[in-house]
Enzyme design. Structure first.
Site, PDB file in Angstrom:
ATOM      1  CG  ASN A 351     -37.214  14.868  78.557  1.00 17.40           C
ATOM      2  OD1 ASN A 351     -36.463  15.704  79.078  1.00 17.40           O
ATOM      3  ND2 ASN A 351     -38.490  14.759  78.862  1.00 17.40           N
ATOM      4  CB  THR A 383     -36.206  17.502  74.245  1.00 15.30           C
ATOM      5  OG1 THR A 383     -36.054  16.828  75.490  1.00 15.30           O
ATOM      6  CG2 THR A 383     -36.584  16.508  73.179  1.00 15.30           C
ATOM      7  CD  GLU A 384     -31.743  23.137  73.471  1.00 17.48           C
ATOM      8  OE1 GLU A 384     -32.213  24.215  73.084  1.00 17.48           O
ATOM      9  OE2 GLU A 384     -30.528  22.890  73.544  1.00 17.48           O
ATOM     10  NE  ARG A 385     -39.056  24.835  72.283  1.00 16.28           N
ATOM     11  CZ  ARG A 385     -38.151  24.500  71.379  1.00 16.28           C
ATOM     12  NH1 ARG A 385     -36.888  24.333  71.733  1.00 16.28           N
ATOM     13  NH2 ARG A 385     -38.492  24.318  70.116  1.00 16.28           N
ATOM     14  N   GLY A 410     -39.433   9.418  79.078  1.00 14.28           N
ATOM     15  CA  GLY A 410     -40.654   8.745  79.508  1.00 14.28           C
ATOM     16  C   GLY A 410     -41.634   8.648  78.354  1.00 14.28           C
ATOM     17  CG  ASP A 411     -44.753   6.029  78.612  1.00 15.42           C
ATOM     18  OD1 ASP A 411     -44.383   5.254  77.714  1.00 15.42           O
ATOM     19  OD2 ASP A 411     -44.791   5.705  79.815  1.00 15.42           O
ATOM     20  N   GLY A 442     -37.606   7.560  81.549  1.00 15.48           N
ATOM     21  CA  GLY A 442     -38.563   8.269  82.392  1.00 15.48           C
ATOM     22  C   GLY A 442     -38.927   7.467  83.627  1.00 15.48           C
ATOM     23  CG  ASP A 506     -49.989   9.995  85.276  1.00 12.81           C
ATOM     24  OD1 ASP A 506     -48.841  10.293  85.620  1.00 12.81           O
ATOM     25  OD2 ASP A 506     -50.309   9.694  84.114  1.00 12.81           O
ATOM     26  NE  ARG A 519     -44.030  10.742  89.011  1.00 15.13           N
ATOM     27  CZ  ARG A 519     -44.958  11.185  88.175  1.00 15.13           C
ATOM     28  NH1 ARG A 519     -45.999  11.827  88.599  1.00 15.13           N
ATOM     29  NH2 ARG A 519     -44.818  10.984  86.880  1.00 15.13           N
TER      30      ARG A 519
HETATM   31  N1  LIG Z   1     -35.698  19.896  78.069  1.00 10.89           N
HETATM   32  C1  LIG Z   1     -36.903  19.818  78.609  1.00 10.89           C
HETATM   33  N2  LIG Z   1     -37.240  20.610  79.631  1.00 10.89           N
HETATM   34  C2  LIG Z   1     -38.434  20.539  80.207  1.00 10.89           C
HETATM   35  N3  LIG Z   1     -39.399  19.670  79.816  1.00 10.89           N
HETATM   36  C3  LIG Z   1     -39.124  18.857  78.805  1.00 10.89           C
HETATM   37  C4  LIG Z   1     -37.862  18.868  78.153  1.00 10.89           C
HETATM   38  N4  LIG Z   1     -37.858  17.930  77.197  1.00 10.89           N
HETATM   39  C5  LIG Z   1     -39.084  17.355  77.234  1.00 10.89           C
HETATM   40  N5  LIG Z   1     -39.834  17.901  78.198  1.00 10.89           N
HETATM   41  C6  LIG Z   1     -41.204  17.557  78.614  1.00 10.89           C
HETATM   42  O1  LIG Z   1     -41.150  16.669  79.716  1.00 10.89           O
HETATM   43  C7  LIG Z   1     -42.329  15.913  79.735  1.00 10.89           C
HETATM   44  C8  LIG Z   1     -42.152  14.623  80.504  1.00 10.89           C
HETATM   45  O2  LIG Z   1     -41.138  13.899  79.915  1.00 10.89           O
HETATM   46  P1  LIG Z   1     -41.057  12.327  79.837  1.00 10.89           P
HETATM   47  O3  LIG Z   1     -42.368  11.723  79.623  1.00 10.89           O
HETATM   48  O4  LIG Z   1     -39.977  12.042  78.865  1.00 10.89           O
HETATM   49  O5  LIG Z   1     -40.530  11.949  81.290  1.00 10.89           O
HETATM   50  P2  LIG Z   1     -41.297  11.514  82.586  1.00 10.89           P
HETATM   51  O6  LIG Z   1     -42.570  12.260  82.691  1.00 10.89           O
HETATM   52  O7  LIG Z   1     -40.336  11.617  83.698  1.00 10.89           O
HETATM   53  O8  LIG Z   1     -41.555   9.993  82.347  1.00 10.89           O
HETATM   54  P3  LIG Z   1     -42.892   9.158  82.437  1.00 10.89           P
HETATM   55  O9  LIG Z   1     -43.788   9.714  81.367  1.00 10.89           O
HETATM   56  O10 LIG Z   1     -42.475   7.759  82.184  1.00 10.89           O
HETATM   57  O11 LIG Z   1     -43.424   9.379  83.810  1.00 10.89           O
HETATM   58  C9  LIG Z   1     -42.658  15.707  78.285  1.00 10.89           C
HETATM   59  O12 LIG Z   1     -44.040  15.759  78.107  1.00 10.89           O
HETATM   60  C10 LIG Z   1     -41.978  16.847  77.567  1.00 10.89           C
HETATM   61  O13 LIG Z   1     -42.934  17.752  77.071  1.00 10.89           O
END
Ligand SMILES: Nc1ncnc2c1ncn2[C@@H]1O[C@H](COP(=O)(O)OP(=O)(O)OP(=O)(O)O)[C@@H](O)[C@H]1O
Length: 763
Positions: A351, A383-385, A410-411, A442, A506, A519
């Protein structure tokens, strides 16, 4: 600061008159033998079940008067010796009766191990451990810093051009792309016959990683390091047997980093490999051309990836051809060696927008160099979305070709992988046959931390360590939880279900993502100042009797578990057989069983609720059918508890105002928030940790602060219970119900644990 200053250790000072400098100033768990004036190495301290020393203890107790054994060459010496007054050993305050330190005789450079005297060789280059001709004292430094300057180019090569941005790097097996060294052998646990050692590895241009591991003897320690060099990593090591070398060559240069959905099937037993994969949706593809030449082994590998560009979310045909031409006659196609790495096909979802949006950079700098010298083939899907990984895991027909699925981010990305698999008809087979891993990218990276990729407690998880965990391929079972909400909504959770304070922090700080980890701190402070509480009902199923809720002394006995969780010594022997047989035992065959997930405890103990919330999942009769238990891997499970305790479970119900509520499957919610130090990813329980609304702001603040080390569980205001299932019914509005960091519907949630449902790559 130069790269070397940042990550490469100072040359070890072998001048015995002066205390040597520390191995590394940063990011390293430093443990050393102590020069102790006490003569009785076996002087005991009160014994408890956790007599294994934690890194933390070692760090705090071994500060003074150190002598480091950088590398130990053990040469049996005819003269047996008892304790000498001139030995270096552990401070007696950190010993237990079962814990025998290795003693180093300072002047004679010999080592006493099980009353046998060995010659101790001080050197940083582990290769010399096996070198039969090397007998002199190892005062020279030929390790990490010098070797990294002499490395061949390749790993981590970065070009700005899109076309070759992810070009696979040269993985020259004879070059020091990775330095592996045994730094210390620091203690023996007598009762369990365990030997604790410190091993380091350092990929070229990357930080040195140090961690402790356990084996049962020095021979096994050597075998373990040898196995790392030959079977985990593609190091051209003269100590590797020809079989090992065959494995190396058959796997060499097989990795390609695609930023598209193009699975690569690098068949280790076939040097010409063509793989056409279709139906790749929603991708922006860049053509990758990858030509790697490895002169040393006469291997030529051309990976020509021709990919279509399509921005209109339509299906593309992507062609990926790997042509491996192997001219070395020694490289037979008959890959008979058992290698942890052989046959591993790893799928990585990356991601790029996780955390501070540094995912791609982190991957290239810290992860790719390690994976490129590992015995595995990997494919990266950016991942793109949102839901991209979920959809892929839910629908990809070729998922069964992978042995490991990794989320880098991230998680949230792990949540997507697990829930995607959970939606498949063959979910059971996939969960059994693949290993799930987390490379931190993440903000919180709770799973990566709980799987052992923190270098120091309280510090963020290390992508290098996580990459090492992936490369090594050792795994443990992991429990998952089924979470149900009306009507028939089902989530699989690996991390936590939160409500009130933690959920508010969160989700309420989503707009502060740019702050990174800070944060959570800002959110927590806001929470403490406002100290909101919410009325709700909690009904939970727990083992009958005292175990239902932890007393203070039980908590204090359990808390050292967290040290073990952090430290996660891996017993080489335990894993060896299991990991070698992994592929054999879990041969991939897609089987569309369409078997519905079973929740026998919800069926029996929460039947009316279950029927109302998730009628599609409820069998209707409320009877427990032992056949339907979702304990998928009882051989791996530490607790095969369903059969043993289902008859002694009790339901407890409370209605109150809650300031804080967490149901945790793993110990950490983030690298600096240990929600439940007693939680373990395969203990078969959910840890309920909650605080009712009867405390002051100051006490609430203390709970938050103490949670950084998990010490909040000692606070009387904090209730802790290990449960098998629960129902949470929020009554007051204004908060969130959050599953693994994702806000779900605000309303009743029913949860049951599935012991050992999947496999987690761990240290
Ligand atoms: N290319 C993308 N563009 C936008 N959102 C995405 C993309 N790839 C994944 N995601 C979404 O981003 C969300 C958050 O991602 P992720 O948990 O990897 O990072 P984070 O939230 O920064 O980390 P943490 O969970 O440790 O706080 C995921 O639930 C996923 O659905």
């Amino acid at each position: 600061m130069t790269e070397e200053e940042q990550g490469v250790p100072a040359v070890l000072n072998r001048d015995e008159d002066k205390p040597p400098p520390s191995i590394n100033d940063q990011d390293v768990n430093h443990s050393s033998l102590k020069n102790n004036s006490h003569d009785s190495p076996n002087e005991s301290i009160p014994h408890n079940d956790h007599s294994i020393l934690s890194n933390h203890q070692l760090e705090s107790n071994l500060e003074e008067n150190l002598i480091e054994i950088s590398c130990v060459k053990m040469i049996p010496n005819s003269a047996s010796s008892s304790s000498s007054s001139n030995t270096n050993n552990f401070n007696s305050t950190v010993q237990s009766k079962n814990f025998i330190p290795i003693q180093l005789e300072r002047n004679s450079h010999s080592l006493i191990y099980r009353n046998q005297k060995f010659q101790a060789e001080l050197d940083v280059d582990f290769l010399k451990l096996f070198g039969s001709s090397h007998t002199g004292r190892g005062s020279s430094h030929t390790g990490s810093s010098s070797s990294s300057s002499s490395n061949s180019s390749g790993s981590g090569t970065h070009s700005n051009s899109n076309n070759n941005r992810f070009k696979s790097s040269t993985t020259h097996p004879s070059a020091a792309v990775l330095t592996i060294a045994l730094e210390h052998v620091f203690a023996i646990h007598q009762k369990h016959s365990l030997m604790f050692s410190v091993f380091t590895f350092q990929p070229k241009d990357s930080k040195k990683i140090v961690y402790h591991f356990e084996t049962s003897s020095i021979e096994e320690t050597c075998e373990w390091i040898h196995s790392l060099r030959c079977n985990t990593f593609k190091l051209h090591d003269p100590t590797c047997s020809m079989n090992d070398v065959n494995t190396i060559n058959n796997n060499t240069l097989s990795n390609t980093y695609n930023d598209i959905h193009t699975p690569i099937n690098n068949n280790n037993t076939n040097n010409t490999n063509t793989n056409n994969t279709t139906n790749n949706t929603n991708t922006t593809n860049t053509g990758n051309t990858n030509n790697n030449t490895n002169d040393n082994n006469n291997n030529t590998n051309n990976n020509n990836n021709t990919n279509n560009t399509n921005n209109n979310n339509t299906n593309n045909n992507n062609t990926n051809t790997n042509n491996n031409t192997n001219n070395n006659n020694n490289n037979t196609t008959n890959n008979t060696t058992t290698s942890f790495g052989s046959h591993r096909q790893v799928l990585i979802f990356l991601n790029p927008f996780s955390g501070k949006k540094q995912g791609l950079k982190l991957f290239e700098k810290h992860v790719k160099p390690i994976l490129d010298v590992s015995h595995l083939s990997y494919v990266v899907i950016k991942t793109e979305r949102a839901h991209h990984a979920l959809e892929y895991c839910a629908t990809a027909q070729d998922l069964s070709q992978y042995t490991d699925i990794i989320g880098m981010g991230g998680d949230g990305i792990i949540f997507e992988i697990i829930n995607g698999i959970g939606k498949r008809l063959d979910w059971k087979q996939v969960f059994q046959s693949i290993r799930i891993g987390h490379i931190p990218g993440g903000t919180s990276n709770a799973l990566a931390v709980s799987a052992g990729s923190q270098l120091k407690s309280g510090k963020p998880a290390s992508p290098e360590m996580a990459a090492f965990i992936v490369a090594r391929g050792f795994y443990q079972p992991m429990d998952l939880e089924s979470c149900f909400q009306a009507p028939n909504k089902h989530y699989l959770s690996f991390l936590s279900i939160t409500w009130s304070a933690i959920a508010d922090v969160d989700i309420g700080t989503e707009n502060m993502r740019w702050l990174g980890g800070a944060r959570n701190t800002v959110g927590a402070l806001k929470q403490i100042l406002t100290k909101k509480s919410y009325r709700g009902k909690l009904k939970y199923l727990h083992p009958s009797g005292e175990e239902s809720s932890f007393t203070t002394s039980q908590r204090s006995n359990s808390v050292p578990n967290i040290k073990l969780n952090q430290q996660r010594y891996s017993s080489y022997n335990n894993y060896k057989k299991k990991n070698n047989n992994y592929k054999k035992n879990n041969d991939h065959h897609t089987c569309m069983t369409n078997e519905k997930i079973q929740c026998p405890l919800l069926e029996q103990y929460f039947h009316q609720d279950f029927k109302a919330i998730a009628p599609d999942y409820c069998n209707g009769n409320g009877l427990v059918n032992e056949q339907n238990m979702v304990n998928m891997d009882t051989t791996n499970s530490t607790v095969n508890h369903e059969n043993s305790i289902s008859s002694s479970l009790t339901l407890t119900e409370i209605e109150d105002k809650f300031s804080l509520f967490v149901a945790a499957n793993i110990s950490h919610l983030s690298y600096d928030f240990i929600a439940s130090p007693m939680a373990h990813h395969h203990d078969g329980y959910i840890d309920l940790v909650y605080v009712k609304d009867n405390i002051s702001r100051g006490d609430f603040l203390n709970i938050f602060l103490a949670a950084e080390k998990g010490d909040h569980v000692f606070d009387k205001a904090v209730d802790v219970s290990k449960v098998k299932a629960f129902k949470l019914s929020p009554i007051d509005t204004g908060s969130y119900v959050v599953v693994d960091g994702e806000a779900v519907d605000y309303g009743d949630i029913l949860v049951e644990v599935h012991p050992s449902m999947c496999n987690l790559l761990t240290l």
